[in-house]
Design a protein around this motif. Structure first.
Motif, PDB file in Angstrom:
ATOM      1  N   PHE A 118       1.037  -0.857  -0.468  1.00  9.22           N
ATOM      2  CA  PHE A 118      -0.100   0.136  -0.141  1.00  9.22           C
ATOM      3  C   PHE A 118       0.879   1.524  -0.449  1.00  9.22           C
ATOM      4  O   PHE A 118       0.340   2.274  -0.529  1.00  9.22           O
ATOM      5  CB  PHE A 118      -1.161   0.123   1.274  1.00  9.22           C
ATOM      6  N   ASN A 119       2.385   1.440   0.273  1.00  8.35           N
ATOM      7  CA  ASN A 119       3.324   2.388   0.611  1.00  8.35           C
ATOM      8  C   ASN A 119       3.812   2.065  -0.835  1.00  8.35           C
ATOM      9  O   ASN A 119       4.531   3.620  -1.352  1.00  8.35           O
ATOM     10  CB  ASN A 119       3.907   2.239   1.648  1.00  8.35           C
ATOM     11  N   THR A 142       0.568   4.123   5.622  1.00  9.35           N
ATOM     12  CA  THR A 142      -0.263   3.640   5.271  1.00  9.35           C
ATOM     13  C   THR A 142      -0.461   2.160   6.271  1.00  9.35           C
ATOM     14  O   THR A 142       1.069   1.925   6.182  1.00  9.35           O
ATOM     15  CB  THR A 142      -1.223   3.607   4.118  1.00  9.35           C
ATOM     16  N   GLU A 143      -0.605   1.785   6.764  1.00 11.51           N
ATOM     17  CA  GLU A 143      -0.600   0.391   7.555  1.00 11.51           C
ATOM     18  C   GLU A 143      -1.510  -0.591   7.105  1.00 11.51           C
ATOM     19  O   GLU A 143      -3.258   0.093   7.757  1.00 11.51           O
ATOM     20  CB  GLU A 143      -0.993   1.207   8.699  1.00 11.51           C
ATOM     21  N   MET A 144      -1.829  -1.501   7.130  1.00 11.44           N
ATOM     22  CA  MET A 144      -2.592  -2.409   6.863  1.00 11.44           C
ATOM     23  C   MET A 144      -2.779  -3.157   8.093  1.00 11.44           C
ATOM     24  O   MET A 144      -1.632  -4.113   7.711  1.00 11.44           O
ATOM     25  CB  MET A 144      -2.596  -3.573   5.458  1.00 11.44           C
ATOM     26  N   ILE A 145      -3.717  -3.906   8.774  1.00 11.26           N
ATOM     27  CA  ILE A 145      -3.506  -4.537   9.851  1.00 11.26           C
ATOM     28  C   ILE A 145      -4.795  -5.642   9.736  1.00 11.26           C
ATOM     29  O   ILE A 145      -5.705  -5.291   9.137  1.00 11.26           O
ATOM     30  CB  ILE A 145      -3.745  -3.850  11.138  1.00 11.26           C
ATOM     31  N   SER A 151     -11.318  -9.754  10.195  1.00 12.16           N
ATOM     32  CA  SER A 151     -11.552  -7.942   9.476  1.00 12.16           C
ATOM     33  C   SER A 151     -10.285  -7.122   9.451  1.00 12.16           C
ATOM     34  O   SER A 151      -9.296  -8.201   9.906  1.00 12.16           O
ATOM     35  CB  SER A 151     -12.536  -7.600  10.500  1.00 12.16           C
ATOM     36  N   PHE A 152     -10.224  -6.154   8.767  1.00  7.76           N
ATOM     37  CA  PHE A 152      -9.164  -5.549   8.073  1.00  7.76           C
ATOM     38  C   PHE A 152      -8.937  -4.044   8.843  1.00  7.76           C
ATOM     39  O   PHE A 152      -9.958  -3.771   9.187  1.00  7.76           O
ATOM     40  CB  PHE A 152      -8.874  -4.882   6.768  1.00  7.76           C
ATOM     41  N   SER A 153      -8.021  -3.465   9.411  1.00 10.28           N
ATOM     42  CA  SER A 153      -8.015  -2.156  10.332  1.00 10.28           C
ATOM     43  C   SER A 153      -7.325  -1.906   8.928  1.00 10.28           C
ATOM     44  O   SER A 153      -6.217  -2.220   8.508  1.00 10.28           O
ATOM     45  CB  SER A 153      -7.411  -1.964  11.053  1.00 10.28           C
ATOM     46  N   LEU A 154      -7.770  -0.494   8.815  1.00 17.07           N
ATOM     47  CA  LEU A 154      -6.849   0.647   7.566  1.00 17.07           C
ATOM     48  C   LEU A 154      -6.361   1.657   8.243  1.00 17.07           C
ATOM     49  O   LEU A 154      -6.456   2.378   8.617  1.00 17.07           O
ATOM     50  CB  LEU A 154      -7.139   0.443   6.375  1.00 17.07           C
ATOM     51  N   LYS A 155      -5.143   2.528   8.441  1.00 16.95           N
ATOM     52  CA  LYS A 155      -4.899   3.542   9.337  1.00 16.95           C
ATOM     53  C   LYS A 155      -3.954   4.670   8.287  1.00 16.95           C
ATOM     54  O   LYS A 155      -2.963   3.297   7.619  1.00 16.95           O
ATOM     55  CB  LYS A 155      -4.468   3.333  10.286  1.00 16.95           C
ATOM     56  N   SER A 156      -4.254   5.355   7.850  1.00 15.22           N
ATOM     57  CA  SER A 156      -3.477   6.484   7.164  1.00 15.22           C
ATOM     58  C   SER A 156      -3.122   7.791   7.344  1.00 15.22           C
ATOM     59  O   SER A 156      -4.296   7.708   7.693  1.00 15.22           O
ATOM     60  CB  SER A 156      -3.269   5.611   5.386  1.00 15.22           C
ATOM     61  N   SER A 164      -1.844  21.727   5.160  1.00 13.37           N
ATOM     62  CA  SER A 164      -0.274  21.887   5.764  1.00 13.37           C
ATOM     63  C   SER A 164      -0.288  20.686   7.015  1.00 13.37           C
ATOM     64  O   SER A 164       0.902  19.855   6.985  1.00 13.37           O
ATOM     65  CB  SER A 164       0.406  23.067   6.845  1.00 13.37           C
ATOM     66  N   GLU A 165      -1.494  19.716   6.829  1.00  9.50           N
ATOM     67  CA  GLU A 165      -1.500  19.272   8.047  1.00  9.50           C
ATOM     68  C   GLU A 165      -2.287  18.293   7.487  1.00  9.50           C
ATOM     69  O   GLU A 165      -3.213  17.716   7.142  1.00  9.50           O
ATOM     70  CB  GLU A 165      -2.636  18.949   9.314  1.00  9.50           C
ATOM     71  N   PRO A 166      -2.067  16.648   7.429  1.00 14.21           N
ATOM     72  CA  PRO A 166      -2.355  15.842   7.250  1.00 14.21           C
ATOM     73  C   PRO A 166      -3.914  15.067   7.877  1.00 14.21           C
ATOM     74  O   PRO A 166      -4.157  15.283   8.654  1.00 14.21           O
ATOM     75  CB  PRO A 166      -1.826  14.373   7.324  1.00 14.21           C
ATOM     76  N   LEU A 167      -4.613  14.425   7.088  1.00 15.56           N
ATOM     77  CA  LEU A 167      -5.996  14.179   7.859  1.00 15.56           C
ATOM     78  C   LEU A 167      -5.858  12.432   8.001  1.00 15.56           C
ATOM     79  O   LEU A 167      -4.983  11.697   7.668  1.00 15.56           O
ATOM     80  CB  LEU A 167      -7.100  13.786   7.020  1.00 15.56           C
ATOM     81  N   ASN A 168      -6.192  11.656   9.205  1.00 15.18           N
ATOM     82  CA  ASN A 168      -6.114  10.894   9.772  1.00 15.18           C
ATOM     83  C   ASN A 168      -7.099   9.776   9.080  1.00 15.18           C
ATOM     84  O   ASN A 168      -8.373  10.019   9.542  1.00 15.18           O
ATOM     85  CB  ASN A 168      -5.773  10.894  11.415  1.00 15.18           C
ATOM     86  N   VAL A 169      -7.153   9.416   8.897  1.00 11.16           N
ATOM     87  CA  VAL A 169      -7.514   7.516   7.714  1.00 11.16           C
ATOM     88  C   VAL A 169      -7.480   6.989   9.177  1.00 11.16           C
ATOM     89  O   VAL A 169      -6.698   5.970   9.633  1.00 11.16           O
ATOM     90  CB  VAL A 169      -7.468   7.597   7.123  1.00 11.16           C
ATOM     91  N   ASP A 170      -8.910   6.025   9.716  1.00 13.64           N
ATOM     92  CA  ASP A 170      -9.255   4.765  10.661  1.00 13.64           C
ATOM     93  C   ASP A 170     -10.066   4.116  10.618  1.00 13.64           C
ATOM     94  O   ASP A 170     -11.196   5.020  10.205  1.00 13.64           O
ATOM     95  CB  ASP A 170      -8.795   5.304  12.115  1.00 13.64           C
ATOM     96  N   LEU A 171     -10.082   3.421   9.783  1.00  9.04           N
ATOM     97  CA  LEU A 171     -11.315   2.401   9.858  1.00  9.04           C
ATOM     98  C   LEU A 171     -10.923   1.115   9.568  1.00  9.04           C
ATOM     99  O   LEU A 171      -9.989   0.413   9.610  1.00  9.04           O
ATOM    100  CB  LEU A 171     -11.797   3.137   8.332  1.00  9.04           C
TER     101      LEU A 171
END
Length: 254
Positions: A118-119, A142-145, A151-156, A164-171
C-alpha cells in the motif's frame, strides 16, 4: 530412443522434464524483481511426450516474491493442468503455449506484505487519482492490520491538496469477493473526527472500484477467486488462473 534424443540436449545430464522444469522456473522468476525459492516440476509420462510438446501438467511453488511494481507476495502455488508447449522455445529460455490452459492457485499475503504494498508508488499513484473536494490526495504511513476477527484495519495519514496538516484515516472492514474477480471492503466502521470520516468514506468507494483483479493480472492471464481466509496475520487466496499465453515482463523503453 529417449536417452539418445535427450542425451543430445545442450545441458549435460539433464532429462527432458528437468530441462523444461528449469526453463519454466527461470521464466517465472524473470517476472519478478526478486524472489526467494522458486521451483517448477514438469510432469510428462512417458517423457517422450515432450518431443511433441505435450505436458501432463506442472506444479510451481515460490516464496518471498517481489514484483517490479513493488507489490509483495509471501508465497504462491500454481498447479497447471495438461498443456501443450513449443518445445523448441525451451532452448531459447522461453515458454510458449500452443493452446490456453488453466491452473489452480494459492496465494499468501502477510500483513507486512499488504502494508508495504500500500506504500509503493504503484498503489499510491492509483490512490492519488481520487479527487476529494476537487483536490489531490497524498498518502503516507499507510498501515494494514489483519485482525483476529478476520477483519481488516486500515490507518493512513492523508494530506488534501496543499493543506499543511494531514487528515487521519482510521477504518475497519471485512473483505468480500464479488463476481470472483473483485475485492470489496464491506461492513465498514470509521474512527476519527468528522473530517477524517468523510475522507475515509470517499477513500473506501475509490478503493472498492480499484480492487479489480483484471487491472492487476499479467498479460495473457485472467485471475478468478473462489475463496479466501485470514489467519495468523496472513491473507490466503484460493482460485484459478486462466492462461492464454505465458506472461512476459514488459521492459520500458529508456
Amino acid at each position: 530412443m529417449t536417452s539418445i534424443v535427450f542425451g543430445s540436449l545442450p545441458l549435460p545430464n539433464q532429462s527432458g522434464d528437468q530441462l523444461v522444469s528449469k526453463a519454466v522456473s527461470a521464466a517465472i522468476a524473470a517476472l519478478f524483481k526478486r524472489t526467494g525459492k522458486i521451483e517448477a516440476n514438469v510432469r510428462a509420462e512417458p517423457v517422450t511426450k515432450l518431443l511433441q510438446g505435450s505436458v501432463d501438467g506442472f506444479d510451481f511453488i515460490g516464496n518471498a516474491m517481489l514484483m517490479y511494481n513493488g507489490l509483495r507476495i509471501e508465497a504462491m502455488e500454481l498447479y497447471v493442468q495438461a498443456v501443450s508447449i513449443d518445445f523448441s522455445a525451451i532452448f531459447k529460455g522461453q515458454v510458449r503455449l500452443r493452446q490456453p490452459t488453466q491452473a489452480s492457485m494459492r496465494v499468501v499475503l502477510t500483513e507486512d506484505d499488504l502494508t508495504k504494498s500500500f506504500n509503493t508508488p504503484f498503489v499510491v499513484e492509483k490512490l492519488q487519482k481520487l479527487q476529494y473536494q476537487g483536490k489531490a490526495l497524498y498518502f503516507q504511513k499507510t498501515e494494514m492490520i489483519l485482525n483476529e476477527d478476520k477483519s481488516f484495519s486500515l490507518k493512513s495519514q492523508v494530506r488534501v491538496g496543499e493543506a499543511s496538516e494531514p487528515l487521519n484515516v482510521d477504518l475497519k472492514a471485512h473483505l468480500e469477493v464479488v463476481e470472483r474477480r473483485k475485492l470489496q471492503f464491506v461492513d465498514v466502521t470509521y474512527g476519527g473526527d468528522s473530517e477524517g470520516i468523510e475522507l475515509s468514506k470517499a477513500l473506501i468507494d475509490h478503493v472498492n472500484n480499484l480492487l479489480d483483479l483484471d487491472k492487476f493480472a499479467l498479460d495473457g492471464t485472467q485471475l478468478r477467486l473462489d475463496r479466501f481466509r485470514i489467519k495468523d496475520k496472513e491473507l490466503v487466496f484460493y482460485g484459478i488462473a486462466k492462461i492464454d499465453q505465458f506472461p512476459q515482463r514488459k521492459v520500458k523503453a529508456a
